[in-house]
Design an enzyme around this catalytic site. Structure first.
Site, PDB file in Angstrom:
ATOM      1  N   GLU A   1       0.896  13.195  -9.220  1.00 49.05           N
ATOM      2  CA  GLU A   1       1.656  14.175  -9.998  1.00 49.05           C
ATOM      3  C   GLU A   1       1.817  13.780 -11.458  1.00 49.05           C
ATOM      4  O   GLU A   1       2.122  14.629 -12.304  1.00 49.05           O
ATOM      5  CB  GLU A   1       3.033  14.412  -9.377  1.00 49.05           C
ATOM      6  CG  GLU A   1       3.918  13.191  -9.246  1.00 49.05           C
ATOM      7  CD  GLU A   1       3.761  12.480  -7.914  1.00 49.05           C
ATOM      8  OE1 GLU A   1       4.759  11.905  -7.446  1.00 49.05           O
ATOM      9  OE2 GLU A   1       2.644  12.496  -7.349  1.00 49.05           O
TER      10      GLU A   1
ATOM     11  N   GLU B   1       1.852  -6.998  -4.658  1.00 46.97           N
ATOM     12  CA  GLU B   1       1.023  -6.373  -5.684  1.00 46.97           C
ATOM     13  C   GLU B   1       1.897  -5.924  -6.853  1.00 46.97           C
ATOM     14  O   GLU B   1       2.772  -5.071  -6.698  1.00 46.97           O
ATOM     15  CB  GLU B   1       0.277  -5.180  -5.103  1.00 46.97           C
ATOM     16  CG  GLU B   1      -0.719  -4.564  -6.061  1.00 46.97           C
ATOM     17  CD  GLU B   1      -1.494  -3.420  -5.447  1.00 46.97           C
ATOM     18  OE1 GLU B   1      -2.695  -3.290  -5.750  1.00 46.97           O
ATOM     19  OE2 GLU B   1      -0.906  -2.655  -4.652  1.00 46.97           O
TER      20      GLU B   1
ATOM     21  N   GLY C   1       0.602   4.625   2.080  1.00 51.29           N
ATOM     22  CA  GLY C   1      -0.509   4.684   3.017  1.00 51.29           C
ATOM     23  C   GLY C   1      -0.059   4.652   4.466  1.00 51.29           C
ATOM     24  O   GLY C   1      -0.608   5.367   5.312  1.00 51.29           O
TER      25      GLY C   1
ATOM     26  N   LYS D   1      -5.098  16.452  -3.764  1.00 56.56           N
ATOM     27  CA  LYS D   1      -3.806  16.300  -4.426  1.00 56.56           C
ATOM     28  C   LYS D   1      -3.869  15.086  -5.339  1.00 56.56           C
ATOM     29  O   LYS D   1      -3.799  13.951  -4.875  1.00 56.56           O
ATOM     30  CB  LYS D   1      -2.661  16.117  -3.430  1.00 56.56           C
ATOM     31  CG  LYS D   1      -1.271  16.232  -4.099  1.00 56.56           C
ATOM     32  CD  LYS D   1      -0.201  15.418  -3.428  1.00 56.56           C
ATOM     33  CE  LYS D   1      -0.161  13.997  -3.930  1.00 56.56           C
ATOM     34  NZ  LYS D   1       0.278  13.871  -5.358  1.00 56.56           N
TER      35      LYS D   1
ATOM     36  N   GLU E   1      -7.426   3.605   1.497  1.00 60.14           N
ATOM     37  CA  GLU E   1      -7.785   2.592   0.506  1.00 60.14           C
ATOM     38  C   GLU E   1      -6.491   2.176  -0.184  1.00 60.14           C
ATOM     39  O   GLU E   1      -5.939   2.938  -0.987  1.00 60.14           O
ATOM     40  CB  GLU E   1      -8.783   3.168  -0.513  1.00 60.14           C
ATOM     41  CG  GLU E   1     -10.138   3.511   0.086  1.00 60.14           C
ATOM     42  CD  GLU E   1     -10.919   2.291   0.523  1.00 60.14           C
ATOM     43  OE1 GLU E   1     -10.674   1.204  -0.044  1.00 60.14           O
ATOM     44  OE2 GLU E   1     -11.755   2.412   1.425  1.00 60.14           O
TER      45      GLU E   1
ATOM     46  N   GLY F   1      -3.992   4.553  -2.593  1.00 60.47           N
ATOM     47  CA  GLY F   1      -2.701   4.323  -3.221  1.00 60.47           C
ATOM     48  C   GLY F   1      -2.042   3.083  -2.655  1.00 60.47           C
ATOM     49  O   GLY F   1      -2.711   2.172  -2.162  1.00 60.47           O
ATOM     50  N   GLY F   2      -0.721   3.055  -2.697  1.00 64.30           N
ATOM     51  CA  GLY F   2       0.035   1.885  -2.286  1.00 64.30           C
ATOM     52  C   GLY F   2       0.185   1.762  -0.774  1.00 64.30           C
ATOM     53  O   GLY F   2       0.014   2.730  -0.026  1.00 64.30           O
TER      54      GLY F   2
ATOM     55  N   CYS G   1      -6.391  -1.741  -8.496  1.00 61.99           N
ATOM     56  CA  CYS G   1      -6.176  -2.288  -7.156  1.00 61.99           C
ATOM     57  C   CYS G   1      -6.944  -3.582  -6.945  1.00 61.99           C
ATOM     58  O   CYS G   1      -6.532  -4.442  -6.170  1.00 61.99           O
ATOM     59  CB  CYS G   1      -6.541  -1.264  -6.094  1.00 61.99           C
ATOM     60  SG  CYS G   1      -8.260  -0.729  -6.127  1.00 61.99           S
TER      61      CYS G   1
END
Length: 506
Positions: free
Chosen positions: A186, A400, A241, A183, A258, A236-237, A297
């Site tokens: 989007e 972040e 996560g 996936k 990650e 991702g964030g 990241c």
């Protein structure tokens, strides 16, 4: 690869070897962040589409040929994919630029790295021994530890490096003999769709590679909790996560996360003792913070510089940051593209506003640039921003930002430098700059970050592991550990001379 028709352009869900529209019929416009105009239409899948894709991957793993395909053949397919990526480098690099907003050159370099990842995992799996023999202390027993594919893998990738992050998951998953459902984000799915087409062109059996375009709260959530999925790998964030981990917990599936980073770039004064050293450290501080508009990241968004060189260093850094040319990534001479979305730009603006309210000093940037021929008015552009006089209690220092914002902190002693660099909930990456090799290695050894660069920033090697400490995640990608993520370990114990065992009387 055949050109897709207008109808096929909306059939971006791939399951069981077929390109399909969403079961609901929903679609989504994909916007070019340089001008906010749609340039593609994709299917907007949901939980039902995820179910269909998992069923196809499950069937291909349980009954298809791929898990049992000899390692040499799997490796050969990965190499064919790498060759196709190299062949299509220009087309895919431009598509990545348009999809994610990065410069065309960054897009081309990404495709090179994607091809490298496929070749690396092909070579790695092809060179492995068939198993590790364990001495059982008897000539009549054969004991061996072997590796087997995990099964069906759900791969969820971010929007900032769409194809590169996909390759870090797909290449080792295929090398190990798994099937998968991917996936993509989007908002940046286009190059992942293109990669699935290349996998088919390379001869991958139907059902091994499956793709669902759609949002995380429906497609991603269902993949993470699905009992037919054996492993979920998410990049991702932090917030997303943790939701993935929670969704995967009831089925106790393997989880690789990650996540984000708040990465320190520590500059000691001795690194700047010569003009060449000073120039290099400043240049790399710019690269650390502003490559891909800071949407990385591992971005070095925290400059931690020794007090004795701080004023000169930050003045020069801000002067150069002001000269970075913003614009559409496909325009000649552009050095930095837009942010990926209006939502992301608004988030960056909010962080800068909070920093200024907490006492930070704006040295450059901090606003939307004026429109220009290479920079359309509706594009999601934001100027490279340097915030001086920052301290560890500020929100912009602790969280972040994922945008072109560099904060500046200062230190006086080595101990203070280490303390500041480790003063974060994250632990993804960091860097140390010093002309004293012993000091540089000593400080690097004390940093609690998954990757530490000395006198450099951002390079990575396919052969090395990539992962973080703390809230930067639990997964490991690239290197042998990246392949190990997609395997189960089995101990096969064979008794060559079985005898009756009299455990019980009677």
């Amino acid at each position: 690869m055949a050109d897709r028709t207008e109808r096929q352009a909306q059939a971006t869900i791939h399951a069981g070897g077929e390109w399909l529209e969403a079961i609901s019929g929903a679609t989504r416009d994909i916007l070019d962040p340089a001008d906010a105009r749609p340039f593609a239409v994709v299917a907007e899948g949901d939980e039902k589409d995820a179910e269909r894709a998992v069923a196809a991957a499950r069937q291909a793993f349980d009954h298809g040929p791929w898990p049992g395909t000899p390692v040499a053949e799997r490796a050969a397919l990965l190499r064919r994919v790498a060759d196709l990526l190299t062949r299509d480098r220009e087309r895919l690099g431009l598509l990545e630029s348009r999809d994610a907003g990065k410069t065309a050159e960054e897009g081309r370099v990404d495709i090179d790295c994607v091809a490298d990842a496929f070749r690396y995992f092909a070579d790695l799996v092809a060179a492995e021994a068939p198993g590790r023999v364990v001495d059982a202390g008897s000539p009549d027993v054969h004991s061996v530890v072997v590796h087997e594919p995990v099964g069906v893998c759900a791969l969820i990738t971010p929007w900032n490096y769409p194809l590169l992050q996909a390759s870090w998951k797909i290449a080792p998953a295929l090398a190990a003999g798994n099937t998968f459902v991917i996936k993509p984000s989007e908002i940046t799915p286009m190059t992942t769709i293109a990669l699935l087409e290349l996998l088919a062109d390379a001869g991958l059996p139907a059902g091994v590679a499956n793709l669902v375009t759609g949002p995380g709260h429906t497609v991603g959530a269902r993949l993470a909790e699905h009992p037919g999925v054996d492993l979920v790998s998410f990049t991702g964030g932090l917030l997303s996560g943790t939701k993935v981990a929670q969704a995967a917990a009831p089925t106790v599936k393997k989880v690789a996360l990650e996540l984000g980073g708040k990465n320190p770039n520590v500059v000691f004064a001795d690194a700047c003792a010569t003009e060449e050293g000073f120039d290099t450290a400043v240049d790399q501080a710019l690269n650390a913070a502003f490559i891909h508009s800071g949407q990385v990241c591992s971005a070095g968004g925290r400059l931690i510089v020794e007090e004795s060189v701080r004023d000169r260093f930050v003045t020069e850094l801000a002067r150069r940051a002001q000269r970075i040319r913003l614009g559409r990534g496909t325009e000649d001479g552009v050095e930095c593209g837009p942010l990926v979305s209006e939502q992301q730009r608004a988030k960056v603006e909010a962080y800068v506003a909070s920093a200024l309210a907490e006492g930070a000093v704006l040295r450059c940037g901090g606003r939307r640039p004026e429109p220009a021929p290479e920079r359309p008015e509706n594009g999601y552009f934001y100027e490279p921003t340097v915030l001086d006089a920052c301290h560890r209690e500020m929100k912009v220092v602790r969280e972040e930002v994922f945008g072109p914002v560099l904060t500046v902190e200062t230190f006086r002693t080595e101990e203070e430098a280490v303390f500041l660099a480790n003063d974060t909930e994250y632990g993804l990456a960091g860097a140390v700059w010093s002309a004293d090799a012993g000091k540089a290695r000593r400080v690097a050894g004390r940093l609690r970050h998954g990757t530490v660069w000395i006198n450099d920033f951002h390079p990575y090697l396919p052969q090395a592991e990539w992962g973080g400490f703390g809230r930067s995640g639990t997964g490991r990608e690239l290197g042998p550990a990246g392949l190990a993520e997609y395997r189960e370990t089995k101990h096969v114990y064979q008794n060559l001379a079985p005898k009756p065992v009299r455990w019980f009387a009677g």
